[in-house]
Design a protein around this motif. Structure first.
Motif, PDB file in Angstrom:
ATOM      1  N   SER A 125       0.825  -1.210   0.000  1.00  0.00           N
ATOM      2  CA  SER A 125       0.000   0.000   0.000  1.00  0.00           C
ATOM      3  C   SER A 125       0.858   1.259   0.000  1.00  0.00           C
ATOM      4  CB  SER A 125      -0.916   0.007   1.237  1.00  0.00           C
ATOM      5  OG  SER A 125      -1.784  -1.100   1.227  1.00  0.00           O
ATOM      6  N   GLY A 126       1.934   1.232   0.794  1.00  0.00           N
ATOM      7  CA  GLY A 126       2.803   2.397   0.887  1.00  0.00           C
ATOM      8  C   GLY A 126       3.530   2.688  -0.403  1.00  0.00           C
ATOM      9  N   ILE A 127       3.941   1.648  -1.104  1.00  0.00           N
ATOM     10  CA  ILE A 127       4.609   1.842  -2.394  1.00  0.00           C
ATOM     11  C   ILE A 127       3.640   2.455  -3.393  1.00  0.00           C
ATOM     12  CG2 ILE A 127       5.521   0.600  -4.396  1.00  0.00           C
ATOM     13  CD1 ILE A 127       6.966  -1.248  -2.458  1.00  0.00           C
ATOM     14  N   LYS A 128       2.414   1.944  -3.421  1.00  0.00           N
ATOM     15  CA  LYS A 128       1.426   2.479  -4.364  1.00  0.00           C
ATOM     16  C   LYS A 128       1.111   3.941  -4.083  1.00  0.00           C
ATOM     17  CE  LYS A 128      -0.915  -1.840  -5.601  1.00  0.00           C
ATOM     18  NZ  LYS A 128      -2.205  -2.596  -5.566  1.00  0.00           N
ATOM     19  N   SER A 129       0.982   4.305  -2.820  1.00  0.00           N
ATOM     20  CA  SER A 129       0.590   5.672  -2.471  1.00  0.00           C
ATOM     21  C   SER A 129       1.742   6.665  -2.582  1.00  0.00           C
ATOM     22  CB  SER A 129       0.013   5.713  -1.051  1.00  0.00           C
ATOM     23  OG  SER A 129       0.978   5.306  -0.105  1.00  0.00           O
ATOM     24  N   ASN A 130       2.985   6.168  -2.570  1.00  0.00           N
ATOM     25  CA  ASN A 130       4.139   7.071  -2.638  1.00  0.00           C
ATOM     26  C   ASN A 130       4.904   6.970  -3.953  1.00  0.00           C
ATOM     27  OD1 ASN A 130       4.511   8.368   0.184  1.00  0.00           O
ATOM     28  ND2 ASN A 130       4.094   6.218   0.648  1.00  0.00           N
ATOM     29  N   GLN A 131       4.388   6.194  -4.896  1.00  0.00           N
ATOM     30  CA  GLN A 131       5.082   6.024  -6.165  1.00  0.00           C
ATOM     31  C   GLN A 131       5.123   7.330  -6.933  1.00  0.00           C
ATOM     32  OE1 GLN A 131       7.510   4.327  -7.778  1.00  0.00           O
ATOM     33  NE2 GLN A 131       6.325   2.438  -7.550  1.00  0.00           N
ATOM     34  N   ASN A 132       6.267   7.615  -7.549  1.00  0.00           N
ATOM     35  CA  ASN A 132       6.403   8.803  -8.380  1.00  0.00           C
ATOM     36  C   ASN A 132       7.351   8.509  -9.528  1.00  0.00           C
ATOM     37  OD1 ASN A 132       9.263   9.799  -7.677  1.00  0.00           O
ATOM     38  ND2 ASN A 132       8.319   9.523  -5.651  1.00  0.00           N
ATOM     39  N   ASN A 133       7.401   9.410 -10.484  1.00  0.00           N
ATOM     40  CA  ASN A 133       8.211   9.177 -11.682  1.00  0.00           C
ATOM     41  C   ASN A 133       9.705   9.374 -11.448  1.00  0.00           C
ATOM     42  OD1 ASN A 133       5.934   8.624 -13.257  1.00  0.00           O
ATOM     43  ND2 ASN A 133       5.604  10.791 -13.686  1.00  0.00           N
ATOM     44  N   ALA A 134      10.063  10.107 -10.399  1.00  0.00           N
ATOM     45  CA  ALA A 134      11.468  10.432 -10.175  1.00  0.00           C
ATOM     46  C   ALA A 134      12.240   9.263  -9.565  1.00  0.00           C
ATOM     47  CB  ALA A 134      11.582  11.658  -9.276  1.00  0.00           C
ATOM     48  N   ILE A 135      11.578   8.482  -8.714  1.00  0.00           N
ATOM     49  CA  ILE A 135      12.250   7.384  -8.018  1.00  0.00           C
ATOM     50  C   ILE A 135      11.440   6.105  -8.200  1.00  0.00           C
ATOM     51  CG2 ILE A 135      13.039   6.495  -5.796  1.00  0.00           C
ATOM     52  CD1 ILE A 135      13.373   9.385  -4.869  1.00  0.00           C
ATOM     53  N   LYS A 136      12.094   5.062  -8.674  1.00  0.00           N
ATOM     54  CA  LYS A 136      11.451   3.766  -8.856  1.00  0.00           C
ATOM     55  C   LYS A 136      11.602   2.938  -7.581  1.00  0.00           C
ATOM     56  CE  LYS A 136       9.985   2.274 -12.130  1.00  0.00           C
ATOM     57  NZ  LYS A 136       8.598   2.225 -12.635  1.00  0.00           N
ATOM     58  N   MET A 137      10.492   2.441  -7.045  1.00  0.00           N
ATOM     59  CA  MET A 137      10.517   1.601  -5.857  1.00  0.00           C
ATOM     60  C   MET A 137      10.324   0.136  -6.257  1.00  0.00           C
ATOM     61  SD  MET A 137       8.594   3.824  -2.889  1.00  0.00           S
ATOM     62  CE  MET A 137       7.205   4.394  -3.866  1.00  0.00           C
ATOM     63  N   VAL A 138      11.251  -0.711  -5.820  1.00  0.00           N
ATOM     64  CA  VAL A 138      11.230  -2.117  -6.203  1.00  0.00           C
ATOM     65  C   VAL A 138      11.365  -2.991  -4.962  1.00  0.00           C
ATOM     66  CG1 VAL A 138      12.190  -1.662  -8.494  1.00  0.00           C
ATOM     67  CG2 VAL A 138      13.740  -2.137  -6.597  1.00  0.00           C
ATOM     68  N   VAL A 139      10.876  -4.221  -5.057  1.00  0.00           N
ATOM     69  CA  VAL A 139      10.926  -5.169  -3.941  1.00  0.00           C
ATOM     70  C   VAL A 139      11.750  -6.383  -4.368  1.00  0.00           C
ATOM     71  CG1 VAL A 139       9.584  -6.567  -2.336  1.00  0.00           C
ATOM     72  CG2 VAL A 139       8.687  -4.361  -3.123  1.00  0.00           C
ATOM     73  N   GLU A 140      12.628  -6.820  -3.492  1.00  0.00           N
ATOM     74  CA  GLU A 140      13.614  -7.860  -3.805  1.00  0.00           C
ATOM     75  C   GLU A 140      13.115  -9.256  -3.456  1.00  0.00           C
ATOM     76  OE1 GLU A 140      18.113  -9.007  -2.169  1.00  0.00           O
ATOM     77  OE2 GLU A 140      17.278  -7.000  -1.841  1.00  0.00           O
ATOM     78  N   ASN A 141      13.367 -10.218  -4.365  1.00  0.00           N
ATOM     79  CA  ASN A 141      13.079 -11.614  -4.043  1.00  0.00           C
ATOM     80  C   ASN A 141      14.070 -12.097  -2.991  1.00  0.00           C
ATOM     81  OD1 ASN A 141      15.041 -11.423  -6.328  1.00  0.00           O
ATOM     82  ND2 ASN A 141      15.171 -13.642  -6.062  1.00  0.00           N
ATOM     83  N   MET A 142      13.579 -12.923  -2.069  1.00  0.00           N
ATOM     84  CA  MET A 142      14.377 -13.308  -0.899  1.00  0.00           C
ATOM     85  C   MET A 142      14.707 -14.803  -0.903  1.00  0.00           C
ATOM     86  SD  MET A 142      14.751 -10.427   0.464  1.00  0.00           S
ATOM     87  CE  MET A 142      15.479 -10.907   2.019  1.00  0.00           C
ATOM     88  N   PRO A 143      15.700 -15.227  -0.109  1.00  0.00           N
ATOM     89  CA  PRO A 143      16.067 -16.645  -0.080  1.00  0.00           C
ATOM     90  C   PRO A 143      14.965 -17.506   0.521  1.00  0.00           C
ATOM     91  CG  PRO A 143      17.755 -15.277   0.960  1.00  0.00           C
ATOM     92  CD  PRO A 143      16.564 -14.418   0.751  1.00  0.00           C
ATOM     93  N   LYS A 144      14.787 -18.674  -0.015  1.00  0.00           N
ATOM     94  CA  LYS A 144      13.767 -19.597   0.473  1.00  0.00           C
ATOM     95  C   LYS A 144      13.989 -19.960   1.934  1.00  0.00           C
ATOM     96  CE  LYS A 144      11.718 -24.136  -0.547  1.00  0.00           C
ATOM     97  NZ  LYS A 144      11.761 -25.306  -1.434  1.00  0.00           N
ATOM     98  N   LYS A 145      15.246 -20.020   2.359  1.00  0.00           N
ATOM     99  CA  LYS A 145      15.557 -20.515   3.700  1.00  0.00           C
ATOM    100  C   LYS A 145      15.149 -19.551   4.805  1.00  0.00           C
ATOM    101  CE  LYS A 145      20.338 -18.791   3.689  1.00  0.00           C
ATOM    102  NZ  LYS A 145      21.748 -19.173   3.758  1.00  0.00           N
ATOM    103  N   MET A 146      14.784 -18.315   4.463  1.00  0.00           N
ATOM    104  CA  MET A 146      14.419 -17.356   5.502  1.00  0.00           C
ATOM    105  C   MET A 146      13.080 -17.708   6.122  1.00  0.00           C
ATOM    106  SD  MET A 146      15.603 -13.655   4.047  1.00  0.00           S
ATOM    107  CE  MET A 146      15.042 -12.866   5.557  1.00  0.00           C
ATOM    108  N   GLU A 147      13.065 -17.856   7.416  1.00  0.00           N
ATOM    109  CA  GLU A 147      11.847 -18.226   8.138  1.00  0.00           C
ATOM    110  C   GLU A 147      10.776 -17.156   7.941  1.00  0.00           C
ATOM    111  OE1 GLU A 147      10.386 -19.347  12.676  1.00  0.00           O
ATOM    112  OE2 GLU A 147      12.490 -18.895  12.247  1.00  0.00           O
ATOM    113  N   GLY A 148       9.555 -17.601   7.682  1.00  0.00           N
ATOM    114  CA  GLY A 148       8.450 -16.676   7.499  1.00  0.00           C
ATOM    115  C   GLY A 148       8.373 -16.079   6.115  1.00  0.00           C
ATOM    116  N   ASN A 149       9.239 -16.535   5.188  1.00  0.00           N
ATOM    117  CA  ASN A 149       9.240 -15.959   3.844  1.00  0.00           C
ATOM    118  C   ASN A 149       9.103 -17.078   2.821  1.00  0.00           C
ATOM    119  OD1 ASN A 149       9.440 -14.087   1.812  1.00  0.00           O
ATOM    120  ND2 ASN A 149      11.661 -14.118   1.763  1.00  0.00           N
TER     121      ASN A 149
END
Length: 217
Positions: A123-147
């Motif tokens: 929600s925060g990424i959608k509401s704060n998205q702008n053309n000047a700065i690209k916001m991206v989310v990183e894929n994480m390792p399978k071994k991380m608990e809760g992910n």
């Protein structure tokens, strides 16, 4: 034909050194190394090191070493410098990125002590998205608990949209590089190259060429 086109533009993309790869050194020392090795700039990892949030000092380094900070990585799960609330992390990281003239901000999709973080981050990424700065989310390792979901970039793409593809996390999850790249290429806006555990050279080259071609376009 496509492979030749990819190879023709491979050298026109920005290759940066992450401060996280040399976290035991001062940021100024990392600037020095990046300059010496001819990187195009740096990716700043915000952490407990006070230098990582000292904008004036960071600006000084960019001028002194003639290297920009092209991307900023939000604090990792074990760093509480901005707390655990998604909106505060987004706003504080964006503020630093804007001050430094950075074009990309990277987020991890989880914080273990905040069960609502994934939804709040989206929600925060959608509401704060702008053309000047690209916001991206990183894929994480399978071994991380809760992910259990976001080690695979495909559901990550469906949930968040634009992604940062981390090659070592793909390898940790034992995912096929070529198959995954072909399925998510339209959403890959930033890449973390980490080849220490990628054993098949041909796959590394294919991964780098394909993603670089997309980033250029």
């Amino acid at each position: 034909m496509a492979q030749k086109r990819i190879q023709s533009i491979i050298m026109r993309n920005k290759i940066t050194l992450s401060t996280g790869t040399l976290f035991h050194l001062s940021i100024e020392k990392i600037f020095h190394i990046a300059k010496k090795i001819n990187f195009d700039g740096l990716e700043l990892i915000i952490d407990d090191n006070k230098e990582s949030t000292d904008v004036e000092k960071l600006k000084k380094y960019t001028i002194e070493y003639e290297l920009p900070i092209l991307s900023v990585h939000a604090p990792l799960d074990n760093c509480k410098v901005f707390g655990d609330e998604a909106n505060n992390i987004i706003l504080r990281t964006l503020e630093i990125a804007k001050s430094l003239g950075s074009k990309v901000v990277v987020f991890h999709p989880i914080r273990e002590k905040n069960e609502t973080y994934q939804n709040d981050l989206r929600s925060g990424i959608k509401s704060n998205q702008n053309n000047a700065i690209k916001m991206v989310v990183e894929n994480m390792p399978k071994k991380m608990e809760g992910n259990k979901t976001f080690y695979d970039p495909e559901p990550l793409e469906d949930f968040f949209g634009d992604i940062c593809l981390d090659t070592s996390h793909l390898a940790t999850a034992k995912l096929d590089f070529k198959t995954k790249i072909e399925s998510i290429i339209n959403s890959v806006k930033h890449v973390h190259w980490q080849t220490v555990i990628l054993l098949v050279r041909e796959k590394i080259v294919l991964l780098m060429n394909t993603c670089r071609a997309h980033l250029e376009n």
